[in-house]
Write a protein that holds these residues in place. Sequence first.
Motif, short mmCIF file in Angstrom:
data_model
loop_
_atom_site.label_atom_id
_atom_site.label_comp_id
_atom_site.label_asym_id
_atom_site.label_seq_id
_atom_site.Cartn_x
_atom_site.Cartn_y
_atom_site.Cartn_z
N GLY A 7 41.53 68.13 38.42
CA GLY A 7 43.38 66.97 39.04
C GLY A 7 42.71 66.01 39.74
N VAL A 8 41.54 65.51 39.52
CA VAL A 8 41.09 64.47 40.41
C VAL A 8 41.90 63.44 39.76
CG1 VAL A 8 39.19 63.21 40.69
CG2 VAL A 8 38.34 65.09 41.09
N ASN A 9 42.01 62.11 40.76
CA ASN A 9 42.80 61.41 39.71
C ASN A 9 41.87 59.95 38.86
OD1 ASN A 9 45.17 61.88 40.75
ND2 ASN A 9 45.21 60.85 43.33
N LEU A 10 42.42 59.38 38.17
CA LEU A 10 41.73 58.33 37.39
C LEU A 10 42.19 56.57 37.95
CD1 LEU A 10 40.40 60.53 35.41
CD2 LEU A 10 40.97 58.90 33.42
N TYR A 11 42.10 56.22 38.02
CA TYR A 11 42.36 54.59 38.73
C TYR A 11 41.28 53.99 37.54
CZ TYR A 11 43.46 57.35 42.80
OH TYR A 11 43.95 57.45 43.74
N LEU A 12 42.62 53.52 37.11
CA LEU A 12 41.90 52.01 35.87
C LEU A 12 41.95 50.43 36.70
CD1 LEU A 12 44.30 53.61 32.57
CD2 LEU A 12 41.90 53.76 33.21
N ILE A 13 40.97 50.42 36.80
CA ILE A 13 40.54 49.03 37.07
C ILE A 13 40.15 47.78 36.15
CG2 ILE A 13 40.19 49.29 39.85
CD1 ILE A 13 37.32 48.90 38.91
N GLY A 14 40.60 46.15 36.87
CA GLY A 14 39.85 45.86 35.78
C GLY A 14 41.03 44.49 35.50
N MET A 15 41.10 43.17 35.49
CA MET A 15 41.83 41.95 35.21
C MET A 15 42.83 42.62 34.52
SD MET A 15 40.45 39.22 36.16
CE MET A 15 41.25 37.73 35.50
N TRP A 104 36.88 51.02 35.15
CA TRP A 104 37.22 49.97 34.55
C TRP A 104 36.41 49.07 33.64
CZ3 TRP A 104 32.16 45.09 35.43
CH2 TRP A 104 33.05 44.39 34.51
N LEU A 105 38.25 49.01 32.84
CA LEU A 105 38.19 47.94 31.74
C LEU A 105 37.52 46.98 31.33
CD1 LEU A 105 41.45 49.51 30.72
CD2 LEU A 105 38.93 50.41 30.17
N ASP A 106 36.37 46.19 31.03
CA ASP A 106 36.01 45.18 31.15
C ASP A 106 36.30 44.45 29.43
OD1 ASP A 106 34.78 43.04 31.41
OD2 ASP A 106 32.31 43.87 31.20
N VAL A 107 37.51 43.11 30.01
CA VAL A 107 37.79 42.51 28.61
C VAL A 107 37.00 41.69 28.42
CG1 VAL A 107 39.64 41.72 26.68
CG2 VAL A 107 39.28 44.30 28.04
N PRO A 108 36.57 40.98 27.52
CA PRO A 108 35.84 39.11 27.61
C PRO A 108 37.27 38.26 27.86
CG PRO A 108 35.33 40.69 25.75
CD PRO A 108 36.20 41.30 25.98
N VAL A 109 36.57 37.55 28.76
CA VAL A 109 38.06 36.32 29.25
C VAL A 109 38.77 35.61 27.63
CG1 VAL A 109 37.98 33.87 30.03
CG2 VAL A 109 36.70 35.51 30.93
N GLU A 110 38.00 35.74 27.00
CA GLU A 110 39.10 35.00 25.59
C GLU A 110 39.38 35.72 25.20
OE1 GLU A 110 38.26 31.88 24.22
OE2 GLU A 110 36.81 31.39 25.21
N LEU A 111 39.54 37.48 24.51
CA LEU A 111 40.47 38.52 25.04
C LEU A 111 42.07 37.59 25.83
CD1 LEU A 111 41.39 40.35 22.75
CD2 LEU A 111 39.92 41.74 23.60
N ILE A 112 41.62 37.98 26.84
CA ILE A 112 42.77 37.90 27.84
C ILE A 112 43.16 37.05 28.41
CG2 ILE A 112 43.14 38.21 30.25
CD1 ILE A 112 39.97 39.33 30.88
N TYR A 113 42.45 35.97 28.00
CA TYR A 113 43.56 34.52 26.96
C TYR A 113 44.82 34.56 26.33
CZ TYR A 113 44.32 29.58 26.28
OH TYR A 113 45.37 28.47 25.90
N ARG A 114 44.00 35.05 25.34
CA ARG A 114 45.14 35.39 24.21
C ARG A 114 46.16 36.40 24.34
NH1 ARG A 114 39.67 35.41 21.22
NH2 ARG A 114 40.46 37.18 20.61
#
Length: 181
Positions: A7-15, A104-114
């Motif tokens: 029952g523990v919650n999952l917290y998604l963090i990231g940009m 932590w969902l870690d995505v490259p800046v270039e992909l976030i930018y697009r």
Amino acid sequence: MSSLLQGVNLYLIGMMGVGKTTVGPLLAKHLGYGFLDLDGVIAKATDKSINQLFAEEGEAGFRQIESDVLSQVCAFTKLTIATGGGIVLRRENWGYLHHGLIVWLDVPVELIYRRLAEDTTRPLLQDADLKGKLRSLLEQRTPLYSQADLHITVQEGETPEDIANRIIEVIPNVLKPQASH
């Protein structure tokens, strides 16, 4: 998996723009959990958009509201929660996040930018140099994001389903099964 999580919650963090709100419901479904988008809860609770809150309350005021809502949400169980990108900035939020499993969902800046180039709904991105702003925010937040229990590096071309499946696969690596008595 659900018995392992207990029952523990999952917290998604990231940009912003990394896919927390897209991947979250897929994870929740797989786990038999509910899904909450924290920004959505904030907007509903205040009857204002995130942009409105930033404009009226400033970033500090918004962050306080965000912390207040997080403190209430963390009292529930069996939730997958997509947080705002800046949730990690306040120390008190870590106390709430640590009640669950932090991914932590870690995505490259270039992909976030697009992904965000045409998005006008993000108050922190109202900047002429969007890519520079994203780099700056990521540089500031990476040491905080890196405190997550799980670090998922998202690659170009991965689908939300791929990402959710990868998270499901690695959750057992960070959970210790309860000893049976």
